[in-house]
Design a protein around this motif. Structure first.
Motif, PDB file in Angstrom:
ATOM      1  N   MET A   1     -51.330  83.981  50.933  1.00  0.00           N
ATOM      2  CA  MET A   1     -51.104  84.744  52.171  1.00  0.00           C
ATOM      3  C   MET A   1     -52.116  84.297  53.227  1.00  0.00           C
ATOM      4  N   ASN A   2     -51.618  83.842  54.388  1.00  0.00           N
ATOM      5  CA  ASN A   2     -52.534  83.432  55.433  1.00  0.00           C
ATOM      6  C   ASN A   2     -53.012  84.642  56.227  1.00  0.00           C
ATOM      7  N   TYR A   3     -53.933  84.377  57.143  1.00  0.00           N
ATOM      8  CA  TYR A   3     -54.570  85.480  57.873  1.00  0.00           C
ATOM      9  C   TYR A   3     -53.572  86.230  58.750  1.00  0.00           C
ATOM     10  N   GLU A   4     -52.637  85.501  59.377  1.00  0.00           N
ATOM     11  CA  GLU A   4     -51.656  86.142  60.247  1.00  0.00           C
ATOM     12  C   GLU A   4     -50.795  87.138  59.479  1.00  0.00           C
ATOM     13  N   ASN A   5     -50.330  86.736  58.289  1.00  0.00           N
ATOM     14  CA  ASN A   5     -49.523  87.645  57.481  1.00  0.00           C
ATOM     15  C   ASN A   5     -50.334  88.847  57.014  1.00  0.00           C
ATOM     16  N   PHE A   6     -51.603  88.611  56.703  1.00  0.00           N
ATOM     17  CA  PHE A   6     -52.472  89.710  56.279  1.00  0.00           C
ATOM     18  C   PHE A   6     -52.614  90.748  57.392  1.00  0.00           C
ATOM     19  N   ILE A   7     -52.790  90.278  58.625  1.00  0.00           N
ATOM     20  CA  ILE A   7     -52.918  91.191  59.759  1.00  0.00           C
ATOM     21  C   ILE A   7     -51.613  91.944  59.996  1.00  0.00           C
ATOM     22  N   LEU A   8     -50.476  91.259  59.878  1.00  0.00           N
ATOM     23  CA  LEU A   8     -49.183  91.904  60.075  1.00  0.00           C
ATOM     24  C   LEU A   8     -48.936  93.004  59.044  1.00  0.00           C
ATOM     25  N   LYS A   9     -49.354  92.768  57.825  1.00  0.00           N
ATOM     26  CA  LYS A   9     -49.112  93.743  56.759  1.00  0.00           C
ATOM     27  C   LYS A   9     -50.137  94.877  56.762  1.00  0.00           C
ATOM     28  N   ASN A  10     -51.221  94.712  57.499  1.00  0.00           N
ATOM     29  CA  ASN A  10     -52.256  95.752  57.565  1.00  0.00           C
ATOM     30  C   ASN A  10     -52.547  96.133  59.012  1.00  0.00           C
ATOM     31  N   ALA A  11     -51.497  96.139  59.818  1.00  0.00           N
ATOM     32  CA  ALA A  11     -51.672  96.369  61.255  1.00  0.00           C
ATOM     33  C   ALA A  11     -52.297  97.727  61.555  1.00  0.00           C
ATOM     34  N   GLN A  12     -51.934  98.747  60.786  1.00  0.00           N
ATOM     35  CA  GLN A  12     -52.434 100.091  61.060  1.00  0.00           C
ATOM     36  C   GLN A  12     -53.937 100.216  60.830  1.00  0.00           C
ATOM     37  N   HIS A  13     -54.503  99.326  60.025  1.00  0.00           N
ATOM     38  CA  HIS A  13     -55.931  99.407  59.712  1.00  0.00           C
ATOM     39  C   HIS A  13     -56.779  98.518  60.626  1.00  0.00           C
ATOM     40  N   VAL A  14     -56.129  97.671  61.403  1.00  0.00           N
ATOM     41  CA  VAL A  14     -56.870  96.731  62.248  1.00  0.00           C
ATOM     42  C   VAL A  14     -57.732  97.463  63.261  1.00  0.00           C
ATOM     43  N   GLN A  15     -57.153  98.468  63.910  1.00  0.00           N
ATOM     44  CA  GLN A  15     -57.883  99.185  64.953  1.00  0.00           C
ATOM     45  C   GLN A  15     -59.107  99.907  64.394  1.00  0.00           C
ATOM     46  N   SER A  16     -58.966 100.517  63.221  1.00  0.00           N
ATOM     47  CA  SER A  16     -60.096 101.242  62.632  1.00  0.00           C
ATOM     48  C   SER A  16     -61.212 100.281  62.221  1.00  0.00           C
ATOM     49  N   VAL A  17     -60.839  99.104  61.717  1.00  0.00           N
ATOM     50  CA  VAL A  17     -61.855  98.113  61.340  1.00  0.00           C
ATOM     51  C   VAL A  17     -62.585  97.609  62.578  1.00  0.00           C
ATOM     52  N   GLU A  18     -61.834  97.324  63.638  1.00  0.00           N
ATOM     53  CA  GLU A  18     -62.461  96.872  64.884  1.00  0.00           C
ATOM     54  C   GLU A  18     -63.400  97.939  65.438  1.00  0.00           C
ATOM     55  N   ALA A  19     -62.959  99.198  65.398  1.00  0.00           N
ATOM     56  CA  ALA A  19     -63.796 100.286  65.909  1.00  0.00           C
ATOM     57  C   ALA A  19     -65.058 100.453  65.066  1.00  0.00           C
ATOM     58  N   SER A  20     -64.938 100.277  63.756  1.00  0.00           N
ATOM     59  CA  SER A  20     -66.100 100.408  62.871  1.00  0.00           C
ATOM     60  C   SER A  20     -67.127  99.316  63.152  1.00  0.00           C
ATOM     61  N   LEU A  21     -66.653  98.089  63.335  1.00  0.00           N
ATOM     62  CA  LEU A  21     -67.570  96.988  63.640  1.00  0.00           C
ATOM     63  C   LEU A  21     -68.237  97.187  64.996  1.00  0.00           C
TER      64      LEU A  21
ATOM     65  N   GLY B   1     -60.403  90.957  68.421  1.00  0.00           N
ATOM     66  CA  GLY B   1     -59.364  91.894  68.827  1.00  0.00           C
ATOM     67  C   GLY B   1     -58.307  91.232  69.699  1.00  0.00           C
ATOM     68  N   LEU B   2     -58.738  90.348  70.587  1.00  0.00           N
ATOM     69  CA  LEU B   2     -57.786  89.615  71.425  1.00  0.00           C
ATOM     70  C   LEU B   2     -56.917  88.690  70.577  1.00  0.00           C
ATOM     71  N   TYR B   3     -57.522  88.086  69.558  1.00  0.00           N
ATOM     72  CA  TYR B   3     -56.753  87.221  68.664  1.00  0.00           C
ATOM     73  C   TYR B   3     -55.751  88.043  67.856  1.00  0.00           C
ATOM     74  N   HIS B   4     -56.155  89.217  67.421  1.00  0.00           N
ATOM     75  CA  HIS B   4     -55.234  90.097  66.703  1.00  0.00           C
ATOM     76  C   HIS B   4     -54.056  90.488  67.593  1.00  0.00           C
ATOM     77  N   ASP B   5     -54.332  90.726  68.864  1.00  0.00           N
ATOM     78  CA  ASP B   5     -53.258  91.076  69.793  1.00  0.00           C
ATOM     79  C   ASP B   5     -52.229  89.958  69.891  1.00  0.00           C
ATOM     80  N   SER B   6     -52.704  88.721  69.891  1.00  0.00           N
ATOM     81  CA  SER B   6     -51.780  87.586  69.981  1.00  0.00           C
ATOM     82  C   SER B   6     -50.895  87.490  68.739  1.00  0.00           C
ATOM     83  N   ILE B   7     -51.389  87.994  67.604  1.00  0.00           N
ATOM     84  CA  ILE B   7     -50.608  87.975  66.367  1.00  0.00           C
ATOM     85  C   ILE B   7     -49.620  89.135  66.323  1.00  0.00           C
ATOM     86  N   LEU B   8     -50.063  90.316  66.742  1.00  0.00           N
ATOM     87  CA  LEU B   8     -49.279  91.538  66.574  1.00  0.00           C
ATOM     88  C   LEU B   8     -48.337  91.825  67.733  1.00  0.00           C
ATOM     89  N   GLU B   9     -48.470  91.094  68.819  1.00  0.00           N
ATOM     90  CA  GLU B   9     -47.707  91.416  70.026  1.00  0.00           C
ATOM     91  C   GLU B   9     -46.195  91.360  69.795  1.00  0.00           C
TER      92      GLU B   9
END
Length: 235
Positions: free
Chosen positions: A1-21, A50-58
């Motif tokens: 599983m590449n990073y893009e697929n990992f982000i797509l499958k865990n999209a709901q947790h991305v924001q909380s991880v970014e906020a924690s960091l 976060g900007l890179y994640h946006d490009s994946i999830l958009e």
């Protein structure tokens, strides 16, 4: 599983991880030597990731939360198509310039001033290139689209609600997606919006007027002002 697929499958947790960091970066200064540099680096890195994640999830976000993009994002997307590398390089430089200046300050003052001048030269060159590529239009405060969807409501995966035809390679809504019980999901509206011309057919760059005369001079001043200031400071 590449990073893009990992982000797509865990999209709901991305924001909380970014906020924690981002929150962690607030507590680091003063904890140990050079902690403020690490804090600034972590904060800047989180913003850039976060900007890179946006490009994946958009794309997936537009499927699940269909709506017209804001004028700001439409303009930046249009500019991004014409100057993707320049936009990303400028964003990276702006994100880490403070961290780089903090590191250079640990050396000599003369080195720091020259280093800052080099950064300003790079930024001025990139902004000037964008100014010309955009057709003499004002440089926005950020040259990448901003997040305009709710990550908390973004469901993981892209396979659950659609299927791809083997011959046409087009994606279609599945029966499960049409009958799912979700108040925030309206498949009929999603289908209609995907077919409707919700955005004008004109060039997104036309959303900003071309500058000429005195307005163009003021934009040049904005681009070169930090460079001029840095040059006089060294002299």
């Amino acid at each position: 599983m590449n990073y893009e697929n990992f982000i797509l499958k865990n999209a709901q947790h991305v924001q909380s991880v970014e906020a924690s960091l981002r929150t962690l970066s607030y507590f680091l200064p003063g904890r140990f030597d050079n902690s403020e540099i690490l804090s600034e680096f972590l904060y800047s890195g989180t913003k850039l990731v976060g900007l890179y994640h946006d490009s994946i999830l958009e794309v997936e976000a537009q499927k699940q939360q269909p709506k017209g993009a804001s004028s700001f994002n439409r303009y930046n997307k249009g500019l991004l198509k014409k100057a993707r590398v320049i936009c990303w390089v400028l964003t990276v430089v702006r994100s880490f310039e403070t961290t780089a200046e903090m590191v250079s300050s640990r050396l000599s003052k003369a080195f720091q001033e020259k280093f800052v001048l080099v950064i300003e030269i790079i930024k001025a060159a990139l902004r000037l290139a964008l100014f010309k590529i955009s057709g003499n239009r004002m440089i926005m405060h950020t040259v990448l689209p901003e997040r305009d969807y709710d990550l908390a409501k973004l469901e993981p995966g892209v396979e659950a609600g659609s299927w791809k035809a083997e011959r046409t390679k087009k994606e279609h809504l599945s029966v499960d997606a049409l009958t799912k019980d979700n108040a925030d999901f309206n498949p009929a509206m999603q289908y209609l919006l995907s077919k409707a011309m919700i955005e004008p057919s004109l060039d997104p760059l036309e959303l900003l007027p071309q500058l000429s005369g005195f307005k163009q001079v003021t934009e040049y001043v904005y681009i070169f002002r930090p460079l001029i200031y840095g040059t006089f400071k060294i002299m």
